[in-house]
Scaffold this active site. Structure first.
Site, PDB file in Angstrom:
ATOM      1  N   HIS A 121      -9.955   1.029   3.974  1.00 53.20           N
ATOM      2  CA  HIS A 121      -8.755   1.263   4.782  1.00 53.20           C
ATOM      3  C   HIS A 121      -9.092   2.240   5.915  1.00 53.20           C
ATOM      4  CE1 HIS A 121      -4.783   2.592   5.995  1.00 53.20           C
ATOM      5  NE2 HIS A 121      -4.329   1.474   5.473  1.00 53.20           N
TER       6      HIS A 121
ATOM      7  N   GLU B 162      -6.308  -5.134  10.178  1.00 57.29           N
ATOM      8  CA  GLU B 162      -5.394  -4.010  10.393  1.00 57.29           C
ATOM      9  C   GLU B 162      -5.817  -3.228  11.632  1.00 57.29           C
ATOM     10  OE1 GLU B 162      -2.972  -2.591   6.787  1.00 57.29           O
ATOM     11  OE2 GLU B 162      -4.715  -1.335   7.002  1.00 57.29           O
TER      12      GLU B 162
ATOM     13  N   GLY C 209       1.201   2.433  11.036  1.00 50.09           N
ATOM     14  CA  GLY C 209       2.142   3.559  11.071  1.00 50.09           C
ATOM     15  C   GLY C 209       2.746   3.847  12.434  1.00 50.09           C
TER      16      GLY C 209
ATOM     17  N   LYS D 187       0.194   4.232  -0.527  1.00 44.61           N
ATOM     18  CA  LYS D 187      -0.507   5.417   0.011  1.00 44.61           C
ATOM     19  C   LYS D 187      -0.258   6.656  -0.861  1.00 44.61           C
ATOM     20  CE  LYS D 187      -0.582   3.380   4.539  1.00 44.61           C
ATOM     21  NZ  LYS D 187      -0.709   3.547   5.967  1.00 44.61           N
TER      22      LYS D 187
ATOM     23  N   SER E 211       2.329  -1.878  10.436  1.00 43.27           N
ATOM     24  CA  SER E 211       3.748  -1.867  10.816  1.00 43.27           C
ATOM     25  C   SER E 211       4.497  -3.161  10.488  1.00 43.27           C
ATOM     26  CB  SER E 211       3.904  -1.551  12.306  1.00 43.27           C
ATOM     27  OG  SER E 211       3.404  -0.259  12.579  1.00 43.27           O
TER      28      SER E 211
ATOM     29  N   GLU F  99      -7.589   4.710   7.064  1.00 45.47           N
ATOM     30  CA  GLU F  99      -7.377   6.127   6.745  1.00 45.47           C
ATOM     31  C   GLU F  99      -8.544   6.683   5.938  1.00 45.47           C
ATOM     32  OE1 GLU F  99      -3.472   5.563   5.091  1.00 45.47           O
ATOM     33  OE2 GLU F  99      -2.702   5.192   7.110  1.00 45.47           O
TER      34      GLU F  99
ATOM     35  N   ASN G 183       0.869  -1.171   0.000  1.00 47.08           N
ATOM     36  CA  ASN G 183       0.000   0.000   0.000  1.00 47.08           C
ATOM     37  C   ASN G 183       0.910   1.226   0.000  1.00 47.08           C
ATOM     38  OD1 ASN G 183      -1.835   2.012   0.424  1.00 47.08           O
ATOM     39  ND2 ASN G 183      -2.510   1.307   2.443  1.00 47.08           N
TER      40      ASN G 183
END
Ligand code: PGA
Length: 254
Positions: free
Chosen positions: A98, A170, A176, A12, A216, A100, A10
């Site tokens: 996702h 996730e 992150g 991003k 991560s 985000e 990913n």
């Protein structure tokens, strides 16, 4: 039947120019050359503006995916990208839901479900992200949240689509942050997801859904987050920006 593992990058909102893109692709190809990665599917998900460039690079043994899509196929939806466009530009996968996107673009389970239905209809494999926040974890709601998100995501989806569905666990607190769940926590999430899938699709079809981990992931922890808990692969964020590291993760899983 033994399924191939899947390693998803990913990327991003990174890779800011054509030059950067070409450098990334060149490096990726160089790193991949001569590596024996037979039992894994590698999927690269760049920002949409780079999909064509990634597709044209025709990197051996890699597939292309998008990071998001709209559920409608065409029309007056300013700023959106349709599943048909993705398909026509060489995508085979699409990340959906996702954290985000849930956080910054207010995506809710209902919209995520529309996207998954539309992706499957257009022969794109959805990589569906689910996972709890830190607050939810600390208040003991992890399994409840995962269960709700998986059920809502898969509403009205036929079990015959099971083999085209990937679920990425996730935990938001791990994305992150360099903090990862224990092997047991991942195992628990996996068992729960499989149980929900069995309830929805029946055991035989539930087995066909791939369950992967994201948050991560690095070459140092892939054993703990994927191999030991027996998952089908990983979704990699930051480490996928460094082809050397990403391919190292693929080699370990392979
Ligand atoms: P990360 O991102 O590997 O940088 O934690 C994972 C993701 O958001 O998919």
């Amino acid at each position: 039947m033994k399924m191939n593992k899947i390693i998803v990058a990913n990327l991003k909102m990174n890779i800011l120019s054509k030059t950067e893109r070409d450098q990334y692709l060149e490096l990726f190809q160089k790193e991949l050359a001569g590596k024996k990665i037979k039992n894994c599917e590698i999927v690269l998900c760049p920002p949409a503006i780079h999909l064509e460039g990634f597709e044209k690079a025709k990197i051996k043994k890699t597939k292309i995916g998008a990071q998001n899509m709209f559920w409608e196929e065409k029309g007056s939806y300013t700023g959106e990208i349709s599943p048909l466009m993705l398909k026509n530009f060489g995508c085979e996968y699409v990340i959906v839901g996702h954290s985000e996107r849930r956080r910054y673009f207010c995506e809710r389970d209902e919209e995520i479900n529309f996207k998954i239905i539309s992706a499957l209809k257009n022969r794109l494999m959805p990589i569906i992200c689910v996972g709890e926040s830190k607050v939810e974890k600390d208040s003991g709601q992890t399994l409840k949240i995962i269960s709700q998100q998986v059920k809502n995501a898969l509403e009205k989806i036929s079990r015959t689509k099971a083999e085209n569905i990937i679920i990425a666990y996730e935990p938001i607190w791990s994305v992150g942050t360099d903090v990862i769940p224990t092997e047991n926590e991942i195992m628990e999430a996996k068992v729960l997801i499989r149980k929900i899938l069995s309830g929805l699709f029946g055991v035989k079809y539930a087995e066909k859904v791939k369950i992967i981990y994201g948050g991560s992931v690095s070459s140092l922890n892939v054993d703990q987050v994927c191999l030991k808990p027996g998952l089908d692969g990983v979704l990699v964020g930051r480490e996928s920006l460094t082809p050397h590291e990403f391919i190292k993760i693929a080699e370990i899983i392979n």
